[in-house]
Design a protein around this motif. Structure first.
Motif, PDB file in Angstrom:
ATOM      1  N   ASP A 100       0.860  -0.728  -0.065  1.00 45.69           N
ATOM      2  CA  ASP A 100      -0.201  -0.077  -0.268  1.00 45.69           C
ATOM      3  C   ASP A 100       0.666   1.528   0.199  1.00 45.69           C
ATOM      4  OD1 ASP A 100      -2.108  -1.437  -0.058  1.00 45.69           O
ATOM      5  OD2 ASP A 100      -2.748  -1.112   1.491  1.00 45.69           O
ATOM      6  N   ASN A 104       0.599   4.476  -2.806  1.00 46.62           N
ATOM      7  CA  ASN A 104       0.217   5.315  -2.970  1.00 46.62           C
ATOM      8  C   ASN A 104       1.800   6.305  -2.954  1.00 46.62           C
ATOM      9  OD1 ASN A 104      -1.770   4.756  -1.452  1.00 46.62           O
ATOM     10  ND2 ASN A 104      -1.402   4.684   0.413  1.00 46.62           N
ATOM     11  N   THR A 105       2.704   6.004  -2.504  1.00 43.95           N
ATOM     12  CA  THR A 105       4.063   6.563  -3.744  1.00 43.95           C
ATOM     13  C   THR A 105       4.316   6.610  -4.763  1.00 43.95           C
ATOM     14  OG1 THR A 105       5.952   5.696  -1.256  1.00 43.95           O
ATOM     15  CG2 THR A 105       6.888   6.343  -3.440  1.00 43.95           C
ATOM     16  N   ASP A 107       1.619   6.518  -6.960  1.00 46.65           N
ATOM     17  CA  ASP A 107       0.364   7.134  -6.936  1.00 46.65           C
ATOM     18  C   ASP A 107       0.736   8.820  -7.427  1.00 46.65           C
ATOM     19  OD1 ASP A 107      -1.366   5.826  -8.300  1.00 46.65           O
ATOM     20  OD2 ASP A 107      -2.191   5.484  -5.839  1.00 46.65           O
ATOM     21  N   ARG A 108       1.298   9.502  -6.340  1.00 49.11           N
ATOM     22  CA  ARG A 108       1.930  11.398  -5.453  1.00 49.11           C
ATOM     23  C   ARG A 108       3.046  11.351  -6.620  1.00 49.11           C
ATOM     24  NH1 ARG A 108       5.284  12.742  -1.645  1.00 49.11           N
ATOM     25  NH2 ARG A 108       6.801   9.962  -0.362  1.00 49.11           N
TER      26      ARG A 108
END
Length: 211
Positions: A100, A104-105, A107-108
């Motif tokens: 996860d 998340n990394t 995605d951002r």
């Protein structure tokens, strides 16, 4: 096809001694002993290949994959100190959490083009980068600035002196080597002893730039 890197630090005796430790033990010991880096590094060696295989799907080049890989592990490092995972099915919870954080990394983070990336995975493995960055954060601002200008920007004492004078710091060029020596001593002292043993026993301190 992109390749998954090897992690030679896994062969260091200090890490081989942790082979039989569970993920839960390593996470708990990392949280209980932040002054030691071997527990985080053991987790990195154990799950580095998985994380790298995940980030590969988000980029096109090896340089971009290595860059994103390092960023993901920095995020894992920052959040691992405070994460609390359920004792039930800990292995599954831990691996899901790891994936996860990596997702998340991805995605951002906007990954720069490959030709702009200067990060060298072999020169500075993610655990070493994490502890170097934390050590830099703990240094006096002037010492940190001089070390970064010398190491990352490759500036000599005259260029460093000119920049500092432009910022109102009246430090003669002849004094810059003294500030550098003092800064490197402060930096090395702030890095956990076991991280120095794992990564720095055979080479000079290196602060690699990400891009």
């Amino acid at each position: 096809m992109l390749s998954i890197p090897t992690f030679p630090e896994a062969n260091r005796e200090i890490l081989r001694e942790l082979t039989d430790y569970s993920d839960r033990d390593l996470v708990s010991l990392h949280q209980l002993h932040p002054e030691q880096g071997k527990f985080f590094t053991a987790l990195f060696c154990r799950y580095g290949a998985i994380v790298h295989s995940v980030v590969q799907h988000a980029v096109e080049s090896q340089a971009q994959a290595d860059y994103l890989f390092a960023i993901a592990w920095r995020q894992i490092f920052e959040e691992l100190a405070r994460v609390k995972l359920s004792a039930d099915s800990y292995a599954t919870n831990w691996q899901n959490w790891l994936i996860d954080i990596t997702g998340n990394t991805i995605d951002r983070i906007e990954v720069p083009p490959a030709d702009r990336i200067r990060y060298d995975l072999e020169a500075a493995s993610p655990p070493l980068r994490c502890y170097l960055e934390r050590a830099l954060d703990r240094m006096p601002p002037l010492s940190r600035l001089i070390v970064v200008m010398n190491q990352s920007l490759k500036w000599d004492e005259h260029k460093i002196c000119a920049y500092l004078q432009g910022e109102g710091q009246q430090i003669p060029a002849a004094s810059i080597p003294h500030y550098l020596a003092e800064g490197y001593q402060q930096l090395t002292a702030a890095v956990p002893e076991d991280i120095c043993d794992i990564y720095l026993y055979h080479r000079e301190l290196n602060i690699a730039s990400e891009s």
